[in-house]
Design a protein around this motif. Structure first.
Motif, PDB file in Angstrom:
ATOM      1  N   ASP A 101      37.442  69.990  50.836  1.00 44.52           N
ATOM      2  CA  ASP A 101      36.399  70.566  51.458  1.00 44.52           C
ATOM      3  C   ASP A 101      36.483  71.468  52.622  1.00 44.52           C
ATOM      4  O   ASP A 101      36.065  72.522  52.710  1.00 44.52           O
ATOM      5  CB  ASP A 101      35.114  69.229  52.129  1.00 44.52           C
ATOM      6  N   PHE A 102      37.217  71.270  53.733  1.00 47.22           N
ATOM      7  CA  PHE A 102      37.848  72.108  55.100  1.00 47.22           C
ATOM      8  C   PHE A 102      38.588  73.382  53.969  1.00 47.22           C
ATOM      9  O   PHE A 102      38.526  74.145  54.463  1.00 47.22           O
ATOM     10  CB  PHE A 102      39.204  71.796  55.552  1.00 47.22           C
ATOM     11  N   ASP A 103      39.316  72.961  53.459  1.00 48.94           N
ATOM     12  CA  ASP A 103      39.716  74.096  52.191  1.00 48.94           C
ATOM     13  C   ASP A 103      38.738  75.234  51.764  1.00 48.94           C
ATOM     14  O   ASP A 103      39.049  76.337  52.090  1.00 48.94           O
ATOM     15  CB  ASP A 103      41.065  73.661  51.202  1.00 48.94           C
ATOM     16  N   GLN A 104      37.769  74.550  51.310  1.00 53.40           N
ATOM     17  CA  GLN A 104      36.734  75.353  50.900  1.00 53.40           C
ATOM     18  C   GLN A 104      35.626  76.379  51.899  1.00 53.40           C
ATOM     19  O   GLN A 104      35.972  77.292  51.749  1.00 53.40           O
ATOM     20  CB  GLN A 104      35.303  74.474  49.730  1.00 53.40           C
ATOM     21  N   VAL A 105      35.773  75.344  53.620  1.00 49.23           N
ATOM     22  CA  VAL A 105      35.044  75.681  54.037  1.00 49.23           C
ATOM     23  C   VAL A 105      36.006  76.871  54.482  1.00 49.23           C
ATOM     24  O   VAL A 105      35.282  78.185  54.879  1.00 49.23           O
ATOM     25  CB  VAL A 105      34.815  74.661  55.772  1.00 49.23           C
ATOM     26  N   VAL A 106      37.086  77.004  55.042  1.00 49.08           N
ATOM     27  CA  VAL A 106      37.974  78.180  55.300  1.00 49.08           C
ATOM     28  C   VAL A 106      37.613  79.114  54.815  1.00 49.08           C
ATOM     29  O   VAL A 106      37.847  80.153  54.724  1.00 49.08           O
ATOM     30  CB  VAL A 106      39.331  77.455  55.844  1.00 49.08           C
ATOM     31  N   ALA A 107      37.607  78.743  53.287  1.00 45.05           N
ATOM     32  CA  ALA A 107      37.630  80.440  52.246  1.00 45.05           C
ATOM     33  C   ALA A 107      36.594  80.784  52.029  1.00 45.05           C
ATOM     34  O   ALA A 107      36.591  81.979  52.830  1.00 45.05           O
ATOM     35  CB  ALA A 107      38.590  79.987  50.949  1.00 45.05           C
ATOM     36  N   ALA A 108      35.473  80.085  52.573  1.00 44.58           N
ATOM     37  CA  ALA A 108      33.958  80.877  52.514  1.00 44.58           C
ATOM     38  C   ALA A 108      33.940  81.127  54.078  1.00 44.58           C
ATOM     39  O   ALA A 108      33.000  82.415  53.850  1.00 44.58           O
ATOM     40  CB  ALA A 108      33.451  79.533  52.601  1.00 44.58           C
ATOM     41  N   LEU A 109      34.289  81.051  55.132  1.00 46.81           N
ATOM     42  CA  LEU A 109      34.489  81.829  56.296  1.00 46.81           C
ATOM     43  C   LEU A 109      34.798  83.169  56.051  1.00 46.81           C
ATOM     44  O   LEU A 109      34.470  84.120  57.249  1.00 46.81           O
ATOM     45  CB  LEU A 109      35.291  80.774  57.643  1.00 46.81           C
ATOM     46  N   ARG A 110      36.525  82.997  55.072  1.00 49.01           N
ATOM     47  CA  ARG A 110      36.908  84.389  55.251  1.00 49.01           C
ATOM     48  C   ARG A 110      36.206  85.467  54.006  1.00 49.01           C
ATOM     49  O   ARG A 110      36.854  86.954  54.159  1.00 49.01           O
ATOM     50  CB  ARG A 110      38.517  84.501  54.945  1.00 49.01           C
ATOM     51  N   ALA A 111      35.684  84.715  53.648  1.00 47.68           N
ATOM     52  CA  ALA A 111      34.570  86.115  51.845  1.00 47.68           C
ATOM     53  C   ALA A 111      34.689  86.773  52.941  1.00 47.68           C
ATOM     54  O   ALA A 111      33.278  86.819  54.240  1.00 47.68           O
ATOM     55  CB  ALA A 111      33.861  84.660  51.261  1.00 47.68           C
ATOM     56  N   THR A 112      34.866  88.273  52.239  1.00 44.66           N
ATOM     57  CA  THR A 112      33.826  88.866  52.181  1.00 44.66           C
ATOM     58  C   THR A 112      32.567  89.147  51.541  1.00 44.66           C
ATOM     59  O   THR A 112      33.680  90.126  50.358  1.00 44.66           O
ATOM     60  CB  THR A 112      34.133  90.353  53.396  1.00 44.66           C
ATOM     61  N   PRO A 113      31.178  89.390  51.040  1.00 43.31           N
ATOM     62  CA  PRO A 113      30.503  89.331  52.100  1.00 43.31           C
ATOM     63  C   PRO A 113      30.573  87.756  52.805  1.00 43.31           C
ATOM     64  O   PRO A 113      29.911  87.138  52.079  1.00 43.31           O
ATOM     65  CB  PRO A 113      28.770  89.761  51.932  1.00 43.31           C
ATOM     66  N   TYR A 114      29.962  87.580  53.709  1.00 42.09           N
ATOM     67  CA  TYR A 114      30.088  86.253  54.623  1.00 42.09           C
ATOM     68  C   TYR A 114      28.651  85.430  53.883  1.00 42.09           C
ATOM     69  O   TYR A 114      27.621  86.552  53.670  1.00 42.09           O
ATOM     70  CB  TYR A 114      30.014  85.589  55.933  1.00 42.09           C
ATOM     71  N   ASP A 115      28.601  84.089  53.295  1.00 41.53           N
ATOM     72  CA  ASP A 115      27.391  83.404  52.794  1.00 41.53           C
ATOM     73  C   ASP A 115      27.281  81.993  53.634  1.00 41.53           C
ATOM     74  O   ASP A 115      27.576  80.867  53.350  1.00 41.53           O
ATOM     75  CB  ASP A 115      27.803  83.156  50.983  1.00 41.53           C
ATOM     76  N   PRO A 116      26.555  82.260  54.533  1.00 38.87           N
ATOM     77  CA  PRO A 116      26.084  81.482  55.598  1.00 38.87           C
ATOM     78  C   PRO A 116      25.371  80.695  54.499  1.00 38.87           C
ATOM     79  O   PRO A 116      25.815  79.189  54.736  1.00 38.87           O
ATOM     80  CB  PRO A 116      25.442  81.778  56.802  1.00 38.87           C
ATOM     81  N   ALA A 117      24.359  79.921  53.781  1.00 38.59           N
ATOM     82  CA  ALA A 117      24.304  79.343  53.358  1.00 38.59           C
ATOM     83  C   ALA A 117      25.624  78.501  52.415  1.00 38.59           C
ATOM     84  O   ALA A 117      25.240  77.134  52.098  1.00 38.59           O
ATOM     85  CB  ALA A 117      23.556  79.670  51.821  1.00 38.59           C
ATOM     86  N   LEU A 118      26.423  78.874  52.020  1.00 39.88           N
ATOM     87  CA  LEU A 118      27.884  78.238  51.624  1.00 39.88           C
ATOM     88  C   LEU A 118      28.392  77.786  52.218  1.00 39.88           C
ATOM     89  O   LEU A 118      28.677  76.460  52.016  1.00 39.88           O
ATOM     90  CB  LEU A 118      28.288  79.442  50.047  1.00 39.88           C
ATOM     91  N   VAL A 119      28.883  78.088  53.462  1.00 38.19           N
ATOM     92  CA  VAL A 119      29.044  77.361  54.970  1.00 38.19           C
ATOM     93  C   VAL A 119      28.782  76.464  54.679  1.00 38.19           C
ATOM     94  O   VAL A 119      28.719  75.159  54.700  1.00 38.19           O
ATOM     95  CB  VAL A 119      29.461  78.479  55.570  1.00 38.19           C
TER      96      VAL A 119
END
Length: 172
Positions: free
Chosen positions: A95-113
């Motif tokens: 889950d942490f790995d997925q959060v880190v990837a989602a935080l770095r994603a462009t565009p950022y998806d706050p709902a996903l995080v």
């Protein structure tokens, strides 16, 4: 072009709820990881060799109030679930790995995080609830005299506070 077409980008207001959620998750992970680490250990080190305060981090005053037999019994119960505990820890790490990837994603998806952190929090809460239920079952299995002794130890711990920490540099 008119000035209406050139509107400045609106910044999203800072949301404290996300910060509080992340901090709460981190604290819960620390507690659950410590509980699992202390309880699932196969060898019980000599009291002098134990990390000072490890029981306090694991259970707080409740853990100190249990006698050695009760703590041993709870460890034994959790040893039967060591595979499930390890898998849950791995899932939380994923889950942490997925959060880190989602935080770095462009565009950022706050709902996903938010969804990922809430999913992770649910895993941590389920494990913490399980340990709490185990402690409550241990207390419920006590007879009146054992429960009275437990209450006395708990009350004494609350009155005097946690045991002092002993560091190697204090032993000169």
């Amino acid at each position: 072009m008119s000035t209406q077409d050139q509107q400045p980008d609106k910044k999203t207001p800072f949301r404290w709820s996300r910060v509080v959620l992340a901090l709460s998750l981190a604290l819960n992970l620390l507690v659950v990881g410590t509980v699992a680490g202390v309880v699932v250990r196969h060898e019980r080190p000599h009291p002098e060799a134990r990390e000072p305060g490890s029981d306090l981090l694991a259970y707080g005053p409740y853990g100190f109030a249990f006698d050695d037999d009760d703590r041993d019994h709870m460890r034994q119960m959790l040893r039967h679930e060591v595979g499930q505990l390890r898998e849950n820890r791995r899932a939380v790490r994923r889950d942490f790995d997925q959060v880190v990837a989602a935080l770095r994603a462009t565009p950022y998806d706050p709902a996903l995080v938010q969804n990922l952190i809430e999913q992770q929090q649910a895993r941590v809460n389920a494990q913490a609830d399980h340990v709490r239920d185990l402690m409550l079952a241990q207390i419920a299995a006590m007879d009146d005299e054992e429960r009275e002794e437990f209450a006395d130890r708990l009350e004494a711990l609350l009155r005097r506070g946690p045991p002092p920490r002993h560091h190697d540099y204090d032993r000169d």
